[in-house]
Structure formats: structure tokens, C-alpha cells
Design a protein around this motif. Sequence first.
Motif, PDB file in Angstrom:
ATOM      1  N   GLY A 224       0.783  -1.228   0.000  1.00  0.00           N
ATOM      2  CA  GLY A 224       0.000   0.000   0.000  1.00  0.00           C
ATOM      3  C   GLY A 224       0.811   1.272   0.000  1.00  0.00           C
ATOM      4  O   GLY A 224       0.244   2.369   0.122  1.00  0.00           O
ATOM      5  N   GLU A 225       2.136   1.209  -0.164  1.00  0.00           N
ATOM      6  CA  GLU A 225       2.958   2.416  -0.189  1.00  0.00           C
ATOM      7  C   GLU A 225       2.834   3.092  -1.551  1.00  0.00           C
ATOM      8  O   GLU A 225       2.990   2.459  -2.591  1.00  0.00           O
ATOM      9  CB  GLU A 225       4.420   2.069   0.090  1.00  0.00           C
ATOM     10  CG  GLU A 225       5.342   3.267   0.130  1.00  0.00           C
ATOM     11  CD  GLU A 225       6.789   2.866   0.321  1.00  0.00           C
ATOM     12  OE1 GLU A 225       7.256   2.855   1.477  1.00  0.00           O
ATOM     13  OE2 GLU A 225       7.435   2.530  -0.696  1.00  0.00           O
ATOM     14  N   VAL A 226       2.600   4.411  -1.538  1.00  0.00           N
ATOM     15  CA  VAL A 226       2.377   5.180  -2.764  1.00  0.00           C
ATOM     16  C   VAL A 226       3.574   6.107  -2.972  1.00  0.00           C
ATOM     17  O   VAL A 226       3.950   6.862  -2.065  1.00  0.00           O
ATOM     18  CB  VAL A 226       1.079   6.004  -2.687  1.00  0.00           C
ATOM     19  CG1 VAL A 226       0.835   6.744  -3.999  1.00  0.00           C
ATOM     20  CG2 VAL A 226      -0.103   5.103  -2.358  1.00  0.00           C
ATOM     21  N   SER A 227       4.148   6.048  -4.162  1.00  0.00           N
ATOM     22  CA  SER A 227       5.253   6.937  -4.516  1.00  0.00           C
ATOM     23  C   SER A 227       5.021   7.495  -5.904  1.00  0.00           C
ATOM     24  O   SER A 227       4.394   6.850  -6.758  1.00  0.00           O
ATOM     25  CB  SER A 227       6.596   6.192  -4.458  1.00  0.00           C
ATOM     26  OG  SER A 227       6.615   5.142  -5.407  1.00  0.00           O
ATOM     27  N   ILE A 228       5.540   8.721  -6.145  1.00  0.00           N
ATOM     28  CA  ILE A 228       5.325   9.436  -7.401  1.00  0.00           C
ATOM     29  C   ILE A 228       6.674   9.812  -7.988  1.00  0.00           C
ATOM     30  O   ILE A 228       7.580  10.272  -7.270  1.00  0.00           O
ATOM     31  CB  ILE A 228       4.466  10.704  -7.178  1.00  0.00           C
ATOM     32  CG1 ILE A 228       3.126  10.335  -6.534  1.00  0.00           C
ATOM     33  CG2 ILE A 228       4.239  11.443  -8.480  1.00  0.00           C
ATOM     34  CD1 ILE A 228       2.315  11.536  -6.135  1.00  0.00           C
ATOM     35  N   LYS A 229       6.835   9.624  -9.288  1.00  0.00           N
ATOM     36  CA  LYS A 229       8.004  10.095 -10.004  1.00  0.00           C
ATOM     37  C   LYS A 229       7.840  11.580 -10.262  1.00  0.00           C
ATOM     38  O   LYS A 229       6.938  12.007 -10.984  1.00  0.00           O
ATOM     39  CB  LYS A 229       8.150   9.336 -11.321  1.00  0.00           C
ATOM     40  CG  LYS A 229       9.284   9.809 -12.199  1.00  0.00           C
ATOM     41  CD  LYS A 229      10.644   9.524 -11.576  1.00  0.00           C
ATOM     42  CE  LYS A 229      11.760   9.923 -12.536  1.00  0.00           C
ATOM     43  NZ  LYS A 229      13.100   9.682 -11.942  1.00  0.00           N
ATOM     44  N   LEU A 230       8.708  12.409  -9.669  1.00  0.00           N
ATOM     45  CA  LEU A 230       8.577  13.852  -9.778  1.00  0.00           C
ATOM     46  C   LEU A 230       9.063  14.334 -11.139  1.00  0.00           C
ATOM     47  O   LEU A 230      10.037  13.798 -11.692  1.00  0.00           O
ATOM     48  CB  LEU A 230       9.385  14.540  -8.679  1.00  0.00           C
ATOM     49  CG  LEU A 230       8.920  14.272  -7.241  1.00  0.00           C
ATOM     50  CD1 LEU A 230       9.836  14.971  -6.249  1.00  0.00           C
ATOM     51  CD2 LEU A 230       7.479  14.715  -7.032  1.00  0.00           C
ATOM     52  N   PRO A 231       8.397  15.357 -11.717  1.00  0.00           N
ATOM     53  CA  PRO A 231       8.903  15.955 -12.965  1.00  0.00           C
ATOM     54  C   PRO A 231      10.277  16.584 -12.740  1.00  0.00           C
ATOM     55  O   PRO A 231      10.682  16.870 -11.611  1.00  0.00           O
ATOM     56  CB  PRO A 231       7.843  16.998 -13.312  1.00  0.00           C
ATOM     57  CG  PRO A 231       6.626  16.612 -12.534  1.00  0.00           C
ATOM     58  CD  PRO A 231       7.122  15.948 -11.291  1.00  0.00           C
ATOM     59  N   ALA A 232      10.980  16.817 -13.820  1.00  0.00           N
ATOM     60  CA  ALA A 232      12.354  17.327 -13.728  1.00  0.00           C
ATOM     61  C   ALA A 232      12.445  18.649 -12.971  1.00  0.00           C
ATOM     62  O   ALA A 232      13.341  18.809 -12.111  1.00  0.00           O
ATOM     63  CB  ALA A 232      12.932  17.465 -15.135  1.00  0.00           C
TER      64      ALA A 232
END
Length: 542
Positions: A224-232
Motif C-alpha cells: 500500500g505504499e504510494v510513490s510518485i516520479k517527480l517531474p524534472a
Amino acid sequence: MGGLREVAAPFVILGPSGAAVHDRLKHLTTEDEAVLHLVGDHLGRLASRDLKERCAEGLEHDSEQWARRKRALTQVSSSRWAGSITKAAHDQWALARRGQLAHIQSLEAGVRTIAQRLSLPVGEKGTGRTPGGYRSKREWFAKKRRLHVLTDRLQAARADWEAGVVHVVRGGQRLLNTRHHLGSAQLTEAQWRTRWQAGRRFLQADGESGKLFGNETIRVTPGGEVSIKLPAPLAHMANAPNGRYVLACRVAFAHRGEQWADRVQANRAVAYRIHEDTARGRWYLTASWTTPAVQSVPLSAARTDGLIGVDTNADHLAAWRLDTHGNPVGAPHRFDYDLSGTAAHRDAQIRHALIGLLHWARRHHLAIAIENLDFTAETTREKHGRRKTLRKLIAGMPVARLRARLVSMAAELGITVVAVDPAYTSKWGAQHWRKPLTSKNRKPTRHDAAAVAIGRRALGHLIRRRTTPPPAHRSDEQGHRTVQAGSGTPEREEPRPRVPGPRTRSVRAGREAKAGDQDAQHRSGRPAEHEPWQQDSLPFQS
């Protein structure tokens, strides 16, 4: 007056091709919400810019232009974010084109109807399928002006369609128009601005099969861990390796959680969308994926044990169970719902009514027959004129949502749904079945009779109860007169089984225990029912 239109054959509705579940992102920190706002606003501006470019390209768009747009977005976000943005822009343009075509068809129907009614004398009555002339010269003149207005709109819409020009509002046109009616919407300008910004954010990513947990952009682990790839431009806000930001909350999908976990553990594609409910101040995560085409049950198998006919109405579902011969069994059922209030309340009411219907069908292991309704061309004021009550009734029937809900919920329970042509079901059902089904303790409505008609059509039977005229005499040369049982049905001519128990009334003629025995009938050359002797043909001589 035209004849009856051809009735289409019933068919089994295919199951859903995808699934979507959502869960609330609880216990987000202030920093988490700030990051979501910044990322969503930044990607939203890029999505608006890309959608503008896509709409400007129109019909000349090709794969080379798509690749050029994606390369430009990659420099200010990432390759995966760019792919999701360009695909969303293309889907939005395609959706706008379909809506534009539907609008053109609606305008064409309105122009044809007005032109046909203007060609008739004032006050002339219409037929059962076509409306008559207008009732007064004043109405005729007003409709003449409206015809010119609709014609101009139709020409403009056709010109846009041929040129590939579409009109799209990111955030929704309804919310945009609400800005000019804040008092009616009971919103302040600040509240409207918050909703507008939330509607224009972009926080959605398509899944990729073979990648870790099925999505590299918005990743959700089996725990259930949520992570996001951040824009440059926002990579400096990362709190995890490889430019990722991990939220402080955990998600757990209560509905279809096992299916989602199986896909994530197998690294199969799962798409995610993060959105904010500004009215409640909550954030939600929606997971969606496609499912393989479900092998539909043949129509003959769905008819094996009979089925349940369902008539859809503005405030309830009328259902009746039928056996394989088309005979109504038991009492009719009614599943009510209230479509007033908010959209969430209406959706909950529909789901509650469908749950009751599906549980009843599952107890008896039966399929469900429903009308294949389509009211897209039936709600215009050009066809129904001043009959606002009828227009409101038709427009208020949740046909599309109810059918989509029914198909998806029935697929989960393994229940087959059969669609039938809705032509004349209400009229013929009331004509042939309402009176025969009425008794002292049961008074079926027109909707109940329509449910019987729908079920009979799904079973392949005629709606009317009798197909041949009454016999000219008492011989049996006409054969079986009803369509309740086929000619090959075993024991269809046998007597009804005797009901055990004490009898409180005298037995009527032809209902004795030996009523089916031909030798027990008072016929020429056969013994009487209770007499072992046979009368002589000559009179007794003394």
C-alpha cells in the motif's frame, strides 16, 4: 398509418472489459499535500498546452506530430509523464469528436421534425409515430424562427466537423459556466477557484506491463505504499532515490483488493489517478486495469431454466420470474429507487435496487432480461413539444448508468444479462397479460405486465398468449391452442396434478381425479365415469 417496425432479436450482453477501484489517501501530511498541488498544477499546465496543440492539428495529426509533442514535454517532465499527457490529450480530442457528431445528429433530427410539422396544416393531428401540425399560428411562426436558428447551428457544426475543429474545456464546461452563477451554486469566488484548479490538475499515469508493480510513474506496492516520479523541475523535492516522492499514507482497496494485488505482484499494468475532493477536503487514489474478454454464455443456455424479465422505469424496476415456456411464476417484484438529490445519492440508489434484483436472480440461478433502451433521440422538445412531463420522465430514466451498473455487477456474480428490443413491450404486455394475471389478491401494474412481455421476448416466445382462433367445434383437429408449451414438450396434454389436502368446494366438471382418462369421459362408445355398465341402444320392453 405505417406498419409495425421489425423487432430485433435478443442477445446476451458482453461483460465489462475493465475494472476500477479507489481508496482514500488518509493521514496525508501538509508537505504531502503541497507536493501533490505543485506536481498536479505543473502537469496540468503542460496538459492544457498539449491539448491546445492537439486541437490545432485537427485531422492532419499523425504519429510524427505525436512524437514531436512528446519530445517537447519530456524536457519539462519525464518520458512517462509525457506519454500519459499526450495520450490523454488524444483521447480527449477523440471524445470531443464523438460528442460533436452526436450534436450534429441531434440538430438534424430537430430540423427534420420541425420541417415536417411546418408542412402540415395548423391543428392537424398526428399519427402514432409522427407528430401532427402545430396547434396555433403563433406556435407555427415561433417554430419557423427556431428552424432558422437550428439550421444555422447545424451548418456551423458541420463546418467544424469537416475541418476537424473541436471545442474542449479542461476542467469541465459546466464548472466554467458556474463561475457566472455563483449565487445559484451557493459558492464563493474562492471556493469556485479551488474547484477549478482541482479540476485542471493532471495526476494520472498509464500502467506498463513488465515494469515494477505495473507502473513506474505512480507506483503502489503490495503493502500500500504510494510513490510518485517527480517531474524534472520539481526533482529537488524528492524524499526517495531516483527522484521519487513517497507519501506518508497507505492504501488498501477493500473492493477487488485481491485482483489488484495479483496484478501488482505479477508486474501487470495498472493505471492510477490521484484527485482531490475539494468539498470534503480529501484525496483519493483510483486504480484501473483492463480485463480479458469474458466468454459470454450462449443465449440457449441462458434460457434453460427460464429467466427474470425486468421493466425499467423512472423510479423503480418491475421484475417477474418466468419459466422456460414463458409462464409467470410467483408474484412480481418491485425494486424502488429515488433519483433526487446529489449524484452520489442517485448512484447509491441505483446500486441498492440492482443488488436486490441480482440477489433474487442468484437465489433461483436465473438470467436477467432487460430492454435495450436508448433515449438519445427521444428527449428533444421538437418531438414531444409542450409535453414537459413526458420529456422529464424520459430524460430522468437512468438508462445508460443502470445498464452499465447491471452488467458489471452481474458479471461479478456470474449472472447472464439478455438485452431485448423494447418495441411494444409495454403496450402488448398490458394488452395480453395484465387482465389474465389479475386476481382478488394480486393486481399487477402495466409495468409488471411489461416485465412479462420482456421475459417472453427474451425466451423466444411471442408476447401474445394465443396464436390460433378458437376451434370451430369440439374436436381436437386444431391442436394445442396456446404458446405456453411446445408440441414436443412431454406431458403437455396430461391432466394437472391433483392438489393434496381437504377440498372445501365442490369439484367442477372436468376436474375429477380421472379427468385426463378418455375412458372416463361421457363420450359415445365409452363408459361413464362412475358407472361400470353401458346403456343398451334399445329401450326396455315390459
